[in-house]
Motif scaffolding. Structure first.
Motif, PDB file in Angstrom:
ATOM      1  N   ASN A   1       0.830  -1.191   0.000  1.00 42.31           N
ATOM      2  CA  ASN A   1       0.000   0.000   0.000  1.00 42.31           C
ATOM      3  C   ASN A   1       0.872   1.251   0.000  1.00 42.31           C
ATOM      4  O   ASN A   1       2.067   1.192   0.308  1.00 42.31           O
ATOM      5  CB  ASN A   1      -0.958  -0.009   1.209  1.00 42.31           C
ATOM      6  CG  ASN A   1      -0.188  -0.109   2.521  1.00 42.31           C
ATOM      7  OD1 ASN A   1       0.664   0.714   2.819  1.00 42.31           O
ATOM      8  ND2 ASN A   1      -0.505  -1.133   3.304  1.00 42.31           N
ATOM      9  N   PRO A   2       0.304   2.411  -0.345  1.00 41.03           N
ATOM     10  CA  PRO A   2       1.102   3.651  -0.418  1.00 41.03           C
ATOM     11  C   PRO A   2       1.797   3.989   0.896  1.00 41.03           C
ATOM     12  O   PRO A   2       2.920   4.505   0.889  1.00 41.03           O
ATOM     13  CB  PRO A   2       0.053   4.700  -0.802  1.00 41.03           C
ATOM     14  CG  PRO A   2      -1.014   3.920  -1.494  1.00 41.03           C
ATOM     15  CD  PRO A   2      -1.071   2.598  -0.806  1.00 41.03           C
ATOM     16  N   LEU A   3       1.146   3.691   2.028  1.00 39.01           N
ATOM     17  CA  LEU A   3       1.772   3.991   3.321  1.00 39.01           C
ATOM     18  C   LEU A   3       3.037   3.165   3.528  1.00 39.01           C
ATOM     19  O   LEU A   3       4.066   3.685   3.981  1.00 39.01           O
ATOM     20  CB  LEU A   3       0.777   3.714   4.451  1.00 39.01           C
ATOM     21  CG  LEU A   3       1.305   3.966   5.874  1.00 39.01           C
ATOM     22  CD1 LEU A   3       1.727   5.419   6.029  1.00 39.01           C
ATOM     23  CD2 LEU A   3       0.257   3.580   6.913  1.00 39.01           C
TER      24      LEU A   3
ATOM     25  N   ARG B   1       4.964   1.869   1.176  1.00 36.85           N
ATOM     26  CA  ARG B   1       6.011   2.350   0.268  1.00 36.85           C
ATOM     27  C   ARG B   1       6.629   3.649   0.791  1.00 36.85           C
ATOM     28  O   ARG B   1       7.847   3.859   0.687  1.00 36.85           O
ATOM     29  CB  ARG B   1       5.424   2.560  -1.124  1.00 36.85           C
ATOM     30  CG  ARG B   1       5.063   1.266  -1.860  1.00 36.85           C
ATOM     31  CD  ARG B   1       4.886   1.521  -3.340  1.00 36.85           C
ATOM     32  NE  ARG B   1       3.762   2.442  -3.583  1.00 36.85           N
ATOM     33  CZ  ARG B   1       2.514   2.046  -3.812  1.00 36.85           C
ATOM     34  NH1 ARG B   1       2.226   0.739  -3.814  1.00 36.85           N
ATOM     35  NH2 ARG B   1       1.549   2.930  -4.019  1.00 36.85           N
ATOM     36  N   ARG B   2       5.799   4.516   1.357  1.00 31.99           N
ATOM     37  CA  ARG B   2       6.307   5.767   1.908  1.00 31.99           C
ATOM     38  C   ARG B   2       7.224   5.514   3.111  1.00 31.99           C
ATOM     39  O   ARG B   2       8.277   6.146   3.260  1.00 31.99           O
ATOM     40  CB  ARG B   2       5.135   6.672   2.299  1.00 31.99           C
ATOM     41  CG  ARG B   2       5.572   8.066   2.713  1.00 31.99           C
ATOM     42  CD  ARG B   2       4.438   9.075   2.641  1.00 31.99           C
ATOM     43  NE  ARG B   2       3.292   8.657   3.462  1.00 31.99           N
ATOM     44  CZ  ARG B   2       2.126   8.269   2.957  1.00 31.99           C
ATOM     45  NH1 ARG B   2       1.946   8.226   1.625  1.00 31.99           N
ATOM     46  NH2 ARG B   2       1.126   7.902   3.760  1.00 31.99           N
ATOM     47  N   GLU B   3       6.829   4.569   3.958  1.00 33.93           N
ATOM     48  CA  GLU B   3       7.673   4.217   5.100  1.00 33.93           C
ATOM     49  C   GLU B   3       8.999   3.613   4.640  1.00 33.93           C
ATOM     50  O   GLU B   3      10.058   3.871   5.228  1.00 33.93           O
ATOM     51  CB  GLU B   3       6.931   3.233   6.006  1.00 33.93           C
ATOM     52  CG  GLU B   3       5.764   3.833   6.760  1.00 33.93           C
ATOM     53  CD  GLU B   3       6.202   4.862   7.783  1.00 33.93           C
ATOM     54  OE1 GLU B   3       7.316   4.715   8.318  1.00 33.93           O
ATOM     55  OE2 GLU B   3       5.440   5.815   8.035  1.00 33.93           O
TER      56      GLU B   3
ATOM     57  N   ARG C   1      10.552   4.273   1.814  1.00 34.76           N
ATOM     58  CA  ARG C   1      11.387   5.359   1.286  1.00 34.76           C
ATOM     59  C   ARG C   1      12.017   6.163   2.422  1.00 34.76           C
ATOM     60  O   ARG C   1      13.182   6.555   2.343  1.00 34.76           O
ATOM     61  CB  ARG C   1      10.550   6.261   0.386  1.00 34.76           C
ATOM     62  CG  ARG C   1      10.218   5.651  -0.988  1.00 34.76           C
ATOM     63  CD  ARG C   1       9.738   6.721  -1.947  1.00 34.76           C
ATOM     64  NE  ARG C   1       8.487   7.329  -1.495  1.00 34.76           N
ATOM     65  CZ  ARG C   1       7.274   6.890  -1.839  1.00 34.76           C
ATOM     66  NH1 ARG C   1       7.167   5.842  -2.658  1.00 34.76           N
ATOM     67  NH2 ARG C   1       6.189   7.498  -1.399  1.00 34.76           N
TER      68      ARG C   1
END
Length: 299
Positions: free
Chosen positions: A8-10, A12-14, A16
């Motif tokens: 999920n986008p969350l 992937r953001r974590e 990065r």
């Protein structure tokens, strides 16, 4: 068909953010640790004086090291200094930690005073102990003279130079005291109460409760202390420059001399790997002996 999970986008953001924050350490490790280590391996098979192109000499540097009497003398001095500084440092700081752990008035002040020497710069420490250990007007010899005892030559004597450096090494042991204090405060009070009920005196409580419970902390300080002692050379360089008569020529100082005085970088790299092997060997011996005296609360 098997379903494929898509992050999920969350997540992937974590991920990065993780790579962003860890990247400075990775870059620093590659540039300042892994890179020089690999370079030292290659350089140990070369002859290089910084002015001419490196020349491949194979195992010549290692053969030279094995046949170098000054190298073996530096190994002996290093081990002697390591044994002395660790034995005195671990014992002295443990006793200090026991005193500082008592419920006394101005406890915080005493702890601060004992920790302060560890934040003093190395050069200031060296200059201070050069005066303390001076054979004529040094503080230690003046105190001994007040009792009618002729003080030794300390750093001016081949026999007393290493003991003098060992005394100096205890000066900045504030970090070790902090670690001991943390360990002492982690011992359950119930163990002392049970020992008191069984009629154990203060010595029995210390030997049967405090020492076994503190053995992992003592072991940690012994290992880290040996590693630091085997690599020491900066204060020794300032105080004695390896003298008198190579009496304090430890391995770290011998490496420094070949690298930055003689500009014999290939041989210095070879000596550096000898230090690495020495540290690994001493650490392995300590771990092999640890099972006989280190006790862990949970097994």
């Amino acid at each position: 068909m098997t379903a494929v999970s898509v992050p999920n986008p969350l997540a992937r953001r974590e991920a990065r953010r993780f790579h962003l924050f860890v990247s400075p350490w990775v870059v620093g490790f590659v540039l300042f640790s892994a890179g020089p280590i690999l370079a030292a391996i290659v350089l140990s098979f070369m002859q290089w004086n910084l002015l001419q192109a490196p020349k491949w000499v194979g195992f010549a540097n290692y053969v030279r090291m094995v046949n170098d009497p000054e190298f073996w003398e530096s190994i002996g001095n290093t081990v002697e200094y390591g044994l002395g500084s660790v034995a005195l440092g671990v014992t002295f700081t443990f006793l200090l930690a026991l005193l500082l752990n008592q419920p006394l008035r101005f406890q915080g002040l005493f702890r601060t005073v004992m920790y302060l020497p560890s934040v003093v710069s190395g050069l200031a420490t060296a200059l201070l102990w050069l005066n303390i250990l001076h054979p004529d007007y040094g503080l230690i010899n003046k105190v001994l003279a007040s009792f009618g005892i002729q003080g030794p030559g300390w750093l001016a004597s081949q026999e007393w130079a290493i003991p003098g450096l060992v005394l100096m090494s205890v000066w900045g042991a504030g970090n070790t005291i902090v670690i001991y204090l943390a360990g002492l405060q982690g011992i359950p009070r119930t163990l002392y109460e049970a020992a008191e009920i069984d009629g154990a005196g203060w010595w029995r409580r210390f030997w049967s409760v405090t020492v076994p419970m503190m053995s992992p902390v003592i072991f940690f300080n012994v290992v880290t202390g040996f590693i630091a002692a085997l690599q020491s050379y900066v204060l020794i360089l300032v105080m004695t420059e390896g003298g008198p008569g190579n009496a304090t020529m430890v391995l770290g100082l011998y490496i420094y001399r070949h690298a930055f005085v003689y500009f014999d970088m290939g041989y210095a790299a070879t000596l550096s790997w000898a230090m690495f092997v020495l540290v690994i060997a001493v650490t392995a011996i300590q771990f092999s002996l640890a099972r006989r005296w280190v006790h862990y609360e949970f097994k």
